[in-house]
Design a protein around this motif. Sequence first.
Motif: not given
Length: 112
Positions: A73-78
């Motif tokens: 996962g993206p961490g953290v997606l803006l």
Amino acid sequence: MLDPARLSVGASLGSFGGGTLPVPSLLDWAVEIEGLGLDAVWFRDHVLWHSPVLDPFIALGALAARTSRVALGPGVLLLPLRNAAVVAKAIATLDQFSGGRALLGVGVGGEF
């Protein structure tokens, strides 16, 4: 997939802050993280930065092709910097290609 009844440990990869790692290194790190038994690989996100930044969804797709067990996962997606419908489609596509291993962490970022 991650078990909510037990502590999960992951690692963060990314491409900003100190410059971009060569893509083969990022892929090798993901394989190593999985081999160590960690539960997740998170790919850091930023739309604009003072050094090169890779797209998290394309990077996570490449990591999905090289791994078989870790959640991704993206961490953290803006999220405020992106179209929510496009993000939903990207994470759903990652989930399909990774066999249900996609995770989504979103935030507003330090600029807001």
